[in-house]
Structure formats: structure tokens, C-alpha cells
Design a protein around this motif. Structure first.
Motif, PDB file in Angstrom:
ATOM      1  N   HIS A 147       1.488  -8.257  -6.503  1.00  0.00           N
ATOM      2  CA  HIS A 147       1.954  -7.992  -5.144  1.00  0.00           C
ATOM      3  C   HIS A 147       2.117  -9.255  -4.308  1.00  0.00           C
ATOM      4  O   HIS A 147       2.922  -9.277  -3.365  1.00  0.00           O
TER       5      HIS A 147
ATOM      6  N   GLU B 170       5.857 -10.621  -4.264  1.00  0.00           N
ATOM      7  CA  GLU B 170       6.962  -9.717  -3.961  1.00  0.00           C
ATOM      8  C   GLU B 170       8.050 -10.428  -3.161  1.00  0.00           C
ATOM      9  O   GLU B 170       7.817 -11.432  -2.484  1.00  0.00           O
TER      10      GLU B 170
ATOM     11  N   THR C  84       8.965  -6.379  -6.770  1.00  0.00           N
ATOM     12  CA  THR C  84       7.641  -6.880  -7.156  1.00  0.00           C
ATOM     13  C   THR C  84       7.603  -7.130  -8.651  1.00  0.00           C
ATOM     14  O   THR C  84       8.030  -6.269  -9.434  1.00  0.00           O
TER      15      THR C  84
ATOM     16  N   ASN D  63      -0.027  -0.144  -2.306  1.00  0.00           N
ATOM     17  CA  ASN D  63       0.123  -1.131  -3.374  1.00  0.00           C
ATOM     18  C   ASN D  63      -0.947  -0.921  -4.443  1.00  0.00           C
ATOM     19  O   ASN D  63      -2.094  -1.353  -4.268  1.00  0.00           O
TER      20      ASN D  63
END
Length: 282
Positions: free
Chosen positions: A95, A98, A115, A146
Motif C-alpha cells: 500500500h 500505490e 497498488t 486496505n
């Protein structure tokens, strides 16, 4: 005794000669006719190709999800053979790497969230997790959506978009993205061993509070029949004009005016479109 004879005026002869098209104009007209017919035939062929493409994509989209191509097969992945295939992949999202790509969807303006997903073999594939509105651009506003562990993503295989968006080029140094250019994103984020394609996640891969998936628009404009009819119509209009120009005289009837010898207009010589019989005394 009077003698009656038909005379074509010199003025009318000159008008007909002037109306005859020059040789170069005739050649150009015939060439234009051939080109218009070729364009129409070409559009018919394009229509057949487009219909086959639409059918092929429909079959791919609705087929059961298959694992994405292995790294060994990446060099052979192509638009013609693989785009819009329904695929699946398992891995862990990175993450912190991204990338947000500007987008306008049925949900309004905002961003695609791309991502990297790291697989067990260490290879990476970019996943377009879906859409977020502008107010949720900051990752801190969607931390709950997430996932941190192992996930399985299903979606559509999409080819990289290296040419930027419509009239707008990506500006990696300023983190402004208008297209999903896999190579440029990977280089900017310091990613290695990245698949040359990305995956549009479907709605089933959506997590609560995360980006909205399943918004892929599959649309192939198919106006080729209209274009073909337009080219053919222009060709036949041109053909009609050529027929009138070269063959008009075959269908035009001559009008003769007979006047008795010695009449008041016997010596009048009419010219133009109503020129007819000239009566002269013997």
C-alpha cells in the motif's frame, strides 16, 4: 419549292465543347470513384473485424477466472490475445507504493488506485483496485479498506497505457498521472520484476471502505456500416454526375420548328436551346 434543313448553330456547338470535361478532370473523377468504393469496402471489412473483436472480448470477460500469465510468458502477452481476460492472482498489497491516476467514472471525477501486489515468487503486478472520489485521495482516509494480509484478486487483464491520457501526458516527477503506464509507474515507485500489464479488479474484490471496483467500461464504437454507406453514396453520386456529363446527349431530344417557306420569320436564324428548323427560300 422550298428546302428545309436542320442547322446546329455555331453558338450551340461552342457551348457543347465547353461543357465537355477536360481529360485530367475525367481521370481524377474516375480515380475518386474507385477510391470511394475502396473506402466503403474497407469499412465493411473493418465492421466484420470489429464484430469478431466484440464477440471475442465478451467470451473472455464472462469466462471463469484463470491465473494470470507466469513471468516466463510475459513477453508474449498482447492486446489481441490477452486483453480483457478474466484472471485471478494471489499476493500481498504494497500500500505504501500505490499510485493515483486521474479518472472520470459513473461515480464522478476522482482517481483510480493502482497498488502493487507482490506474489509468493516475488514478482509484482499492478492492480487497479478501483475508484475513489477526490475527497478520499489521501490514503489516510481509507486505511480501513486496505487489507494487509494475503488476498485473492479477480478482475480483467488490461494492457499498459504508455501514451498518457487524452491531450495530457503523465508527469511522474510531480506525481501527476493521467494514464496507467505500467513501466513509468514501476520506475517511479522503484518496483522491479513487474508484469507488463495491470488488472482491473472486479466488484467481488472490493473491501469495505476501499476503492470501488468493477467499473471497467468495455465499449467498442461500431459505426463502420454508416461510414461504408456514406462512401458508397458519394461514389454513386459521382457516378451519376459522370453519366449525366458523358451520356446526357444520348437522352436529349432535338426540337424542330417547322415554318412555311416565305413566312415572316423565314430568314430569322434562332440560336440557343430553342434553335430549330431554318427555312430558306429557293
Amino acid at each position: 419549292m422550298s428546302e428545309i434543313r436542320t442547322v446546329t448553330s455555331e453558338a450551340e456547338d461552342a457551348g457543347r465543347k465547353a461543357a465537355r470535361p477536360r481529360l485530367w478532370l475525367t481521370v481524377l473523377s474516375l480515380a475518386a470513384f474507385v477510391i470511394l468504393i475502396a473506402l466503403g469496402v474497407g469499412q465493411i471489412e473493418r465492421r466484420a473485424w470489429k464484430l469478431a473483436l466484440i464477440d471475442r472480448v465478451e467470451q473472455r470477460v464472462h469466462a471463469p477466472a484463470q491465473p494470470i500469465p507466469s513471468p516466463a510468458a510475459w513477453p508474449t502477452v498482447s492486446t489481441a490475445n490477452d486483453e480483457y481476460r478474466h484472471v485471478s492472482v494471489t499476493g500481498r498489497f504494497l500500500h505504501d507504493r500505490e499510485t493515483l491516476v486521474q479518472a472520470v467514472t459513473e461515480e464522478g471525477p476522482g482517481y483510480w488506485v493502482l497498488t502493487p501486489l507482490q506474489r509468493d515468487d516475488g514478482s509484482l503486478v499492478l492492480v487497479n483496485r478501483g475508484f475513489v472520489p477526490s475527497e478520499r485521495r489521501d490514503a489516510s482516509t481509507r486505511q480501513g479498506g486496505n487489507p494487509n494480509g494475503q488476498v485473492e484478486i479477480t478482475g480483467l487483464l488490461r494492457m499498459t497505457e504508455p501514451k498518457g491520457g487524452f491531450l495530457r501526458n503523465n508527469v511522474p516527477q510531480h506525481n501527476r498521472w493521467y494514464s496507467r503506464d505500467v513501466a513509468a509507474i514501476a520506475a517511479t515507485r522503484g518496483l522491479h520484476d513487474v508484469a507488463p500489464f495491470f488488472i482491473d479488479a472486479d466488484g467481488g474484490s472490493q473491501t469495505t471502505g476501499g476503492p470501488i471496483g468493477g467499473l471497467t467500461v468495455i465499449r467498442f464504437p461500431n459505426n463502420h456500416l454508416i461510414y461504408a454507406l456514406t462512401w458508397f453514396a458519394l461514389a454513386f453520386m459521382l457516378a451519376g454526375k459522370l453519366l449525366v456529363t458523358f451520356g446526357g446527349g444520348l437522352f436529349r431530344r432535338k426540337r424542330f420548328v417547322h415554318e412555311p417557306a416565305g413566312g415572316p420569320d423565314a430568314t430569322a436564324r434562332r440560336t440557343g436551346s430553342d434553335a430549330g428548323t431554318i427555312v430558306e427560300s429557293t
